[in-house]
Design a protein around this motif. Structure first.
Motif, mmCIF file in Angstrom:
data_model
loop_
_atom_site.group_PDB
_atom_site.id
_atom_site.type_symbol
_atom_site.label_atom_id
_atom_site.label_comp_id
_atom_site.label_asym_id
_atom_site.label_seq_id
_atom_site.Cartn_x
_atom_site.Cartn_y
_atom_site.Cartn_z
ATOM 1 N N LEU A 29 31.877 32.642 49.425
ATOM 2 C CA LEU A 29 31.412 33.983 49.073
ATOM 3 C C LEU A 29 30.658 33.951 47.752
ATOM 4 O O LEU A 29 30.957 33.144 46.879
ATOM 5 N N ARG A 30 29.709 34.872 47.602
ATOM 6 C CA ARG A 30 29.102 35.085 46.289
ATOM 7 C C ARG A 30 30.181 35.666 45.375
ATOM 8 O O ARG A 30 31.078 36.382 45.819
ATOM 9 N N TYR A 87 33.311 38.316 46.210
ATOM 10 C CA TYR A 87 34.704 37.910 46.036
ATOM 11 C C TYR A 87 35.444 38.885 45.123
ATOM 12 O O TYR A 87 36.554 39.331 45.426
ATOM 13 N N LEU A 88 34.833 39.247 43.991
ATOM 14 C CA LEU A 88 35.476 40.162 43.047
ATOM 15 C C LEU A 88 35.680 41.548 43.651
ATOM 16 O O LEU A 88 36.697 42.195 43.399
ATOM 17 N N LYS A 89 34.725 42.011 44.446
ATOM 18 C CA LYS A 89 34.870 43.320 45.100
ATOM 19 C C LYS A 89 36.028 43.307 46.093
ATOM 20 O O LYS A 89 36.830 44.236 46.129
ATOM 21 N N ILE A 90 36.131 42.259 46.882
ATOM 22 C CA ILE A 90 37.240 42.136 47.837
ATOM 23 C C ILE A 90 38.568 42.085 47.095
ATOM 24 O O ILE A 90 39.533 42.757 47.481
ATOM 25 N N GLU A 91 38.608 41.307 46.027
ATOM 26 C CA GLU A 91 39.829 41.190 45.229
ATOM 27 C C GLU A 91 40.238 42.551 44.664
ATOM 28 O O GLU A 91 41.410 42.928 44.704
ATOM 29 N N ALA A 114 44.450 48.589 47.392
ATOM 30 C CA ALA A 114 45.197 48.837 48.627
ATOM 31 C C ALA A 114 46.679 48.535 48.438
ATOM 32 O O ALA A 114 47.535 49.240 48.982
ATOM 33 N N ALA A 115 46.993 47.518 47.683
ATOM 34 C CA ALA A 115 48.391 47.148 47.450
ATOM 35 C C ALA A 115 49.110 48.195 46.609
ATOM 36 O O ALA A 115 50.316 48.371 46.734
#
Length: 75
Positions: A43-44, A48-52, A58-59
């Protein structure tokens, strides 16, 4: 961090499974190709940071337990 100089068409190997090729260099931009097994996520950094960030949010959000109760009901 390992820093390398590569020219267009040259490659870098990471272990036996990952190959990185310099495809094109135009001014300050470099196009690279990455070959890696499907099991390895590539991933770029900004993606990656956006998904993280989304996973952390969400958690922390409260879970709707009503959904779980409705899913577990068998008619």
């Amino acid at each position: 961090m390992l820093v390398l100089r590569r020219r267009s068409g040259e490659k870098i190997r990471i272990g036996n499974d990952i190959k990185i090729e310099i495809l094109e260099i135009k001014g300050r931009q470099v196009r690279i190709g990455i070959e890696a097994p499907d099991r390895i996520s590539v991933l770029r950094e900004e993606v990656y940071l956006k998904i993280e960030r989304e996973n952390r949010l969400a958690a922390r959000s409260p879970m709707d337990t009503g959904i779980l109760e409705r899913l577990s009901v068998i008619d």
